[in-house]
Design a protein around this motif. Sequence first.
Motif, short mmCIF file in Angstrom:
data_model
loop_
_atom_site.label_atom_id
_atom_site.label_comp_id
_atom_site.label_asym_id
_atom_site.label_seq_id
_atom_site.Cartn_x
_atom_site.Cartn_y
_atom_site.Cartn_z
N THR A 194 0.83 -1.21 0.00
CA THR A 194 0.00 0.00 0.00
C THR A 194 0.86 1.25 0.00
O THR A 194 0.38 2.35 -0.26
CB THR A 194 -0.94 0.03 1.22
OG1 THR A 194 -0.15 0.00 2.40
CG2 THR A 194 -1.89 -1.14 1.21
N ASP A 195 2.14 1.09 0.33
CA ASP A 195 3.03 2.25 0.33
C ASP A 195 4.48 1.75 0.30
O ASP A 195 4.76 0.65 0.78
CB ASP A 195 2.79 3.10 1.59
CG ASP A 195 3.34 4.53 1.40
OD1 ASP A 195 3.76 4.86 0.28
OD2 ASP A 195 3.32 5.29 2.39
N GLY A 196 5.39 2.54 -0.24
CA GLY A 196 6.80 2.19 -0.23
C GLY A 196 7.14 1.13 -1.27
O GLY A 196 6.30 0.74 -2.09
N GLN A 197 8.35 0.68 -1.23
CA GLN A 197 8.87 -0.28 -2.21
C GLN A 197 9.39 -1.52 -1.52
O GLN A 197 9.89 -1.45 -0.41
CB GLN A 197 10.05 0.36 -2.98
CG GLN A 197 9.69 1.61 -3.78
CD GLN A 197 8.86 1.27 -5.00
OE1 GLN A 197 9.16 0.31 -5.70
NE2 GLN A 197 7.81 2.04 -5.25
N TRP A 198 9.26 -2.68 -2.19
CA TRP A 198 9.89 -3.89 -1.67
C TRP A 198 11.39 -3.79 -1.94
O TRP A 198 11.81 -3.16 -2.91
CB TRP A 198 9.32 -5.14 -2.35
CG TRP A 198 9.69 -6.41 -1.64
CD1 TRP A 198 10.73 -7.23 -1.96
CD2 TRP A 198 9.06 -6.98 -0.51
NE1 TRP A 198 10.81 -8.29 -1.09
CE2 TRP A 198 9.78 -8.15 -0.18
CE3 TRP A 198 7.97 -6.60 0.29
CZ2 TRP A 198 9.44 -8.96 0.91
CZ3 TRP A 198 7.63 -7.41 1.35
CH2 TRP A 198 8.36 -8.58 1.65
N PRO A 201 19.10 -2.58 8.57
CA PRO A 201 17.86 -3.35 8.78
C PRO A 201 16.63 -2.58 8.28
O PRO A 201 16.49 -1.39 8.54
CB PRO A 201 17.79 -3.54 10.29
CG PRO A 201 19.21 -3.45 10.74
CD PRO A 201 19.89 -2.48 9.81
N ALA A 202 15.76 -3.30 7.55
CA ALA A 202 14.54 -2.69 7.03
C ALA A 202 13.40 -3.70 7.22
O ALA A 202 13.64 -4.91 7.28
CB ALA A 202 14.70 -2.36 5.55
N ILE A 203 12.20 -3.18 7.34
CA ILE A 203 11.07 -4.09 7.52
C ILE A 203 9.91 -3.72 6.60
O ILE A 203 9.79 -2.59 6.14
CB ILE A 203 10.53 -4.08 8.98
CG1 ILE A 203 10.09 -2.66 9.37
CG2 ILE A 203 11.55 -4.65 9.95
CD1 ILE A 203 9.25 -2.62 10.64
N SER A 204 9.07 -4.75 6.39
CA SER A 204 7.79 -4.54 5.73
C SER A 204 6.75 -4.71 6.83
O SER A 204 6.78 -5.68 7.59
CB SER A 204 7.61 -5.60 4.64
OG SER A 204 6.26 -5.58 4.19
N LEU A 205 5.81 -3.77 6.92
CA LEU A 205 4.87 -3.77 8.05
C LEU A 205 3.42 -3.90 7.57
O LEU A 205 3.06 -3.34 6.52
CB LEU A 205 5.04 -2.45 8.84
CG LEU A 205 4.24 -2.28 10.11
CD1 LEU A 205 4.62 -3.34 11.15
CD2 LEU A 205 4.46 -0.88 10.70
N ASP A 206 2.65 -4.64 8.34
CA ASP A 206 1.21 -4.78 8.09
C ASP A 206 0.58 -3.38 8.06
O ASP A 206 0.72 -2.61 9.00
CB ASP A 206 0.62 -5.63 9.22
CG ASP A 206 -0.90 -5.76 9.13
OD1 ASP A 206 -1.52 -5.12 8.26
OD2 ASP A 206 -1.45 -6.51 9.95
N ALA A 241 4.66 5.41 9.55
CA ALA A 241 4.69 5.60 8.10
C ALA A 241 5.99 5.05 7.54
O ALA A 241 6.94 4.77 8.28
CB ALA A 241 4.55 7.08 7.77
N VAL A 242 6.01 4.90 6.22
CA VAL A 242 7.23 4.49 5.54
C VAL A 242 8.31 5.50 5.89
O VAL A 242 8.06 6.72 5.88
CB VAL A 242 7.00 4.42 4.02
CG1 VAL A 242 8.33 4.27 3.28
CG2 VAL A 242 6.07 3.27 3.69
N GLY A 243 9.49 5.00 6.25
CA GLY A 243 10.59 5.89 6.61
C GLY A 243 10.78 6.01 8.13
O GLY A 243 11.85 6.37 8.60
N ASP A 244 9.71 5.70 8.89
CA ASP A 244 9.84 5.71 10.35
C ASP A 244 10.73 4.55 10.79
O ASP A 244 10.93 3.58 10.05
CB ASP A 244 8.47 5.56 11.01
CG ASP A 244 7.65 6.84 10.87
OD1 ASP A 244 8.23 7.86 10.45
OD2 ASP A 244 6.44 6.79 11.17
N THR A 245 11.23 4.62 12.03
CA THR A 245 12.03 3.51 12.53
C THR A 245 11.31 2.83 13.69
O THR A 245 10.60 3.47 14.47
CB THR A 245 13.41 3.96 13.04
OG1 THR A 245 13.24 4.81 14.17
CG2 THR A 245 14.20 4.67 11.95
N VAL A 246 11.50 1.50 13.74
CA VAL A 246 10.97 0.71 14.86
C VAL A 246 12.16 -0.04 15.45
O VAL A 246 12.94 -0.63 14.71
CB VAL A 246 9.90 -0.28 14.39
CG1 VAL A 246 9.37 -1.09 15.57
CG2 VAL A 246 8.78 0.43 13.66
N THR A 247 12.31 0.01 16.78
CA THR A 247 13.39 -0.70 17.42
C THR A 247 12.85 -1.99 18.01
O THR A 247 11.86 -1.97 18.75
CB THR A 247 14.04 0.15 18.53
OG1 THR A 247 14.35 1.44 17.97
CG2 THR A 247 15.30 -0.51 19.06
#
Lengths: 839, 249
Positions: free
Chosen positions: A591-595, A604-609, A619-625
């Motif tokens: 729905t947003d961003g690129q694979w 490290p990068a993630i794909s999120l539900d 949002a795309v570009g945010d960070t999650v620790t």
Amino acid sequence: MAVPLALRLAARELRGGLTGFRVFIAALALGVGAIAAVGSLSASVVSELQNNARAMLGGDAEVTLTARPADDAELAFFDATSAQVSVVHDLRSMARNGDGTVMLVELKGVDDVYPLFGQMTLTPSQTLDDALAMRDGVPGAVAEAELFSRLALGLGDRVFIGDIEVELRAVIGVEPDRTAGVMALGPRLMVSAATLDSTGLVRMGSLLETRYRFALDPAADPAVWLDDLNAAFPQAGWRASEYTSAQPALQTFVDRLGTFLTLVGLTALVIGGVGVGNAVRSYLAGKTATIATLKSLGATGGLVFQIYFWQVAVLAAIGIVLGLIAGALTPLVVTPLIGDALPVAPGFSLYWLPLGLAAAYGALTATAFALWPLAQAREVPAAGLFRAIVSPVRRWPRTPYVILTAGAILALIGLAIFGTGNPWLGAWFAAATLGGLVAFRLVAFGVMGGLLALPQIRRPSLRLALASLTRPGTATGSVMMSLGLGLSVLVSVALLDANLTRQITEQLPDQAPAFFFIDIQPDQVDAFDATVMAVPGVIELSRLPTLRGRVVAINGTEIGTNTGEHHDHWFVHSELGFTYATTMTDGTVLTDGQWWPAAYDGPPAISLDSSVAEQMAIAVGDTVTFNILGRDIVAQVANLRRVDWQAMGINFSVIFAPGALENAPQIHVASAVVDAGAEDAVFDAVTETFTNITAVRVRDVIERATGLLEKISTAVRAISALTLGAGVLVLAGAIAAGRRGRVYDSVILKVLGARRIDVLKVHLLEFAVLGLITGIVAAATGTLAAWAVVRFAMDGDWLFDVPAVVGSAGGGMVLVVILGLAGTWRILGQKPAPVLRAT
Amino acid sequence: MREARAPLVTLIAFMMSSMAAASQPLVQLRGVALTLESAAGAVNILRGVDLDIGASETLAITGPSGSGKSTLLAVLTGLERPSAGTVTVAGHNLGTMDEDALALFRRNTIGIVFQSFHLIPTMTALENVAVPLELAGNKDAFAVAGASLEAAGLGPRMGHYPSQMSGGEQQRVAIARAFAGAPALVIADEPTGNLDTNTGAAIVDLMFSIQASQHTALVLITHDRTIAQRCDRIIHMQDGRAVPATKVT
Ligand SMILES: Nc1ncnc2c1ncn2[C@@H]1O[C@H](COP(=O)(O)OP(=O)(O)OP(=O)(O)O)[C@@H](O)[C@H]1O
Ligand SMILES: [Mg+2]
């Protein structure tokens, strides 16, 4: 003290016996009994849940960890703040007998202080420590009966788990912390913690739950203790609960089910109320001359009202008390019958609140339906005595009685709404019941008008049958109303049931996996894939690595310190499973961003539900620790992905890009889509080759889920059947009340040359027409009600189930005809002469 | 407990009118008319009846079927309200009384005997006779009722239910019930209509003997000339009007 005159006269009248009031009493007893029974049963279950809350939780408080055991600091806190700690490990695993038969078990490893609360009972009787101890080099185990029967094992036989074998020493009778209602995928197999260790099943990444149970200082408040614990370790990521608030989900469920069944019982009571009103009306119709006589002797209308009020009150009290006795005793009878379906085994005691409520419902229903005819009775014109024609009054009663009746109806509605603990559901039921009564009354009016307006019918038997349905003063209207409402409740319950069951079974995706496999070790991956794919009939195998961990910060803001609006979301407060992937799986919708590119080797990068992202405002570009096995990983959100959780494949809300997790300890999980005929072969192949891999058969899971649903729906159907029972009582009352007219009619028919079979045909046609019309209307209204519930309350897809409707409505119609004929059977044999002489 | 509902006002009015009663005839009907609306149009059942009945007088009412005899009695007892005219009984103007006051009036002033007896089927003979006494709050209701049944020759049948008695016996019980409270006025609507001649004669004898001993006014509807002849006065109803009839001696 002298007995008041009204009471004395009432008693004299009642000496004649209760004939004509049997239906009155039965209708009240049935409704009150249903409500009292449901109330008593759910009160006893809830109170037993509360009494056993400690034992069911396993301690005053419990902390559950999935990804890791507690660390030293946490253990130190446990020791310092509690009187005693017990550790229990739970995992799903496979158990195997000597013949190679394998089944899924709920394996539990316990320490020697287990259970902290409650008592474990074993057959043959022995202590748990003895049963689990090492004997002749073989560790002991105890298991539920299902394991013995499914694996064809007896006491003393051995069962293989993981790398070892254990000896079955006892059958588990009661396991105090085996919370029913939580989905168990197999029978319990219990061993000691040391035995569990030696199985080789517990490895890094295993789906193992470690539960720490605490006995606290008796003076300590568990809730306070829990707050202190969470304050000390805000980042622990455990599930922690204390016994006073641990069972509310189950309690809420029992309460809800109880409320629902109470309301169904109330519907039965109100339907029976129609019979109550009819019985009073026809009793008073027979008393018209007496009432007129009393008036001619100088009795005031008020006294007349009191005389009959007291009679009705006494009979209502009898009906209510009978209902209360039956209801209060029901747990005694029902508990042993449905014991397995209950989460606890309640002892017998009287619960005054539900009994009081049931009595209040009964009294209000009796008032709402009986007051009107009673008030009409006092208006009987005594002047008719001079002409030997005193007819019952049909006019509107005096204002105070109208107000009282309205008050009783309002109180009944109020009690339905506020007495059941679920105002919305209560209001819904009240509206549906009242609406149903009014609607059926109108339909009955319409139908009778229609029947009267029919052109002259040639067939005499049909003409007579219709005439009998439409003659002045007939109870057809109220019978249609009550039978129809009872039947529509039954139809809608059957439809709801069919909808729920189908949602579970038939709405599975076409290509639903037949198996889930868990705890596949990284070094088994290739062999596992080969083993599964070698079995003919395997259509698709998908396997993913999985790790467990938790979110500790979003955009650098720590979760524990931020008590913002998203603090309670499962995404940040429970442990999560993650996977990693190079390529996007088929059918993934971004729905947003690129694979990420296949050769990704960046940070490290993630794909999120996408729904999680929306709820958490990420949002795309945010960070999650993330904290994964003690290591913090800061990952940037690369894209958002729509996840269809109903598709039943393996899926994760978080997928990592390559590079971050490959080297962390992990296990693999897999799902396999398999031809139905190949299921056993796949199961055997995997379980024979890999003793540590747990195979979950989807078919079994669904069976267990529908099994629970079936038990609930049986209870719902049983109570709903009472609504039809109440309708049948109204029918029986109407037949009894109309008996005289019927006898007279049939005698006249005979005098005119009709044979018994002709009279029977008239009755048959009469009840067939009544049943047919009632059944059709009930099928329509019941369907409408069920549709509304499915569409608006459950927000589901509507499935119209023809067998459910035809079965319940058709069954009801047949019942009407049979009972109607049974009720009029004796009339057939009536000899004309005595009847004619008497009139 | 007696009916405590009658407001005090009604009670006082009742006592005052009872005192006024002495100077008037027991029953006074003036221009009494009754029109009932029915589907077929208005029916004039009574068309202006004037009638006085003295205390302890016996009066026979005769007339063809449908002439309004029963209706007249219903009006007289307050069971039917006339559409015009006044009805005064023992000083009470029935037109001004509400339903409860009329009930009180009946229990204290009037006894009724019906053609079809109208005993209460769930009560024994004794209880049937006791009811009006109980309604009037008489503490000795059963003793008094027993005595009147004895007087009616039904001593051995006191415990019997109406269904266990013959028509004649039932009518005796009804007579005992009508007279038990020593009312000022007893009315009887064809009391012998459902009985054979001999039994009827015995019933009428009973009524007249009690009437004589209690000095009760008695109004009797009958088709039977000989019975009518036993009364002090006869009036004849014709088309809703009352016409004095001459006694033949
Ligand atoms: N409720 C009513 N509605 C209409 N008409 C009525 C009603 N009650 C009585 N009547 C009519 O009033 C008339 C007088 O009736 P009532 O019973 O007083 O006659 P009666 O003189 O007593 O006759 P019988 O000797 O047959 O008893 C009759 O024509 C009757 O049909
Ligand atoms: Mg008459």
